[in-house]
Design a protein around this motif. Sequence first.
Motif, mmCIF file in Angstrom:
data_model
loop_
_atom_site.group_PDB
_atom_site.id
_atom_site.type_symbol
_atom_site.label_atom_id
_atom_site.label_comp_id
_atom_site.label_asym_id
_atom_site.label_seq_id
_atom_site.Cartn_x
_atom_site.Cartn_y
_atom_site.Cartn_z
ATOM 1 N N ASP A 66 -38.495 96.805 123.786
ATOM 2 C CA ASP A 66 -39.105 98.109 123.688
ATOM 3 C C ASP A 66 -38.896 98.979 122.640
ATOM 4 O O ASP A 66 -39.250 99.906 122.604
ATOM 5 N N LYS A 77 -34.191 95.336 122.775
ATOM 6 C CA LYS A 77 -34.368 95.973 124.066
ATOM 7 C C LYS A 77 -32.984 96.533 124.279
ATOM 8 O O LYS A 77 -31.936 96.079 124.222
ATOM 9 N N THR A 78 -33.298 97.713 124.860
ATOM 10 C CA THR A 78 -32.015 98.497 124.983
ATOM 11 C C THR A 78 -31.158 98.656 123.927
ATOM 12 O O THR A 78 -29.778 98.599 123.934
ATOM 13 N N ASP A 79 -31.532 98.814 122.674
ATOM 14 C CA ASP A 79 -30.923 98.915 121.270
ATOM 15 C C ASP A 79 -30.090 97.661 121.084
ATOM 16 O O ASP A 79 -28.989 97.620 120.194
#
Length: 376
Positions: free
Chosen positions: A322, A339-341
């Motif tokens: 993302d 993804k989510t850092d």
Amino acid sequence: MVSVDYLIIGGGIAGTSAAEVLREKDAHVKIAILEAGPHVLYSRVLIPKYIKGQIQREALFLRKVSDYAEKNIDFYPSAKVSKINSEKREAILENGLIFSYKTLLIASGGKPRDVLPGVLRMHTLEDAEKIKKVVRDTKEKTALILGEGLIALEFLSIFILNGFKTHLATKDDAWGEARLGQAGAEMLEEVFKKHGVIIHNKIANGEKIKSALTAAGIGLSRNLEAFAGLEVGQGILTNEFLETSRPGIFAAGDIAEFFDVVAGRRRIVGNWTNSFLQGRAAALNMLAPPSAGLTPFRNVSAYNISCLDERLTFAGDTEDFDDTLEITKDGTLLRALFKTDKLKGAVLINRFNDKMETVRLIEQRAAKDEVAKIFS
């Protein structure tokens, strides 16, 4: 009926590595490999080199028939499985022969997705022979390549080497943008154009491109119908131990949609090294006694390809992200995917020396700030 302890469907690298581990660990069990094709194990990775004339045909083969006999592994070529019966623990071949097993490994891989007749594919030794012939015999040296993956890049190198005016087509703004990002795609397009490649961007349905040859690298399809009763998605679903939904049945290689403990999701990883490692891991779990417990398959997949003197590396999960971090410098690119850092995967262009560090950071699920600090 033929009865064995361990039955392996598929004689590629996943199936062969599994069979050899089973034999290393137990000298007495009966092992059989059912290979749908006519050949013993050969390297699909080396097929492009063979087509280019860089190696001889014999160099493709990694095993001889005698190798299987020496290890007391029964190898059955041209043995196509039509279905399995997981309740009876049987596999039925198209010729009617039945194999009963105690434990089964499905490592049958896939085949290129269907396209129009006459379109060249690069998957088997027979494909390679056909490509060599038509490239040599075609008088009008023009070619169109469909697809934007690794096989498309291999076709590109082959056609350019043989003097073909080559066309690439994409529905995106730039060829390869979905995987490489805009910066990476533009970097490659610049290289392609220097070699006379004609790139058709934003191509519309029905648009016509004239060429003497058409080649495709658009991925694989998998024969899942033969394995009715198993849970399937794009491939045969497995857990992190490479176990399927039925007891005593495992899957490995291109047909396995396995739970990737590093990526945190199920996915298919279709490269040679991953298939080799999965075959070995599946075998060890097949051998494990119930009291011992099973070992999760854990691997950050990373593979490379060279095309027109550009070196591309793909590491980890390059599909589920993302956020991105892109660092370009002097004809190189690092495209880190989060993804989510947490770092999930990466694409490198001309940064091969950063491969192992990138793999380490993916394994550690490094944060974006940490990755930026290390590579900036």
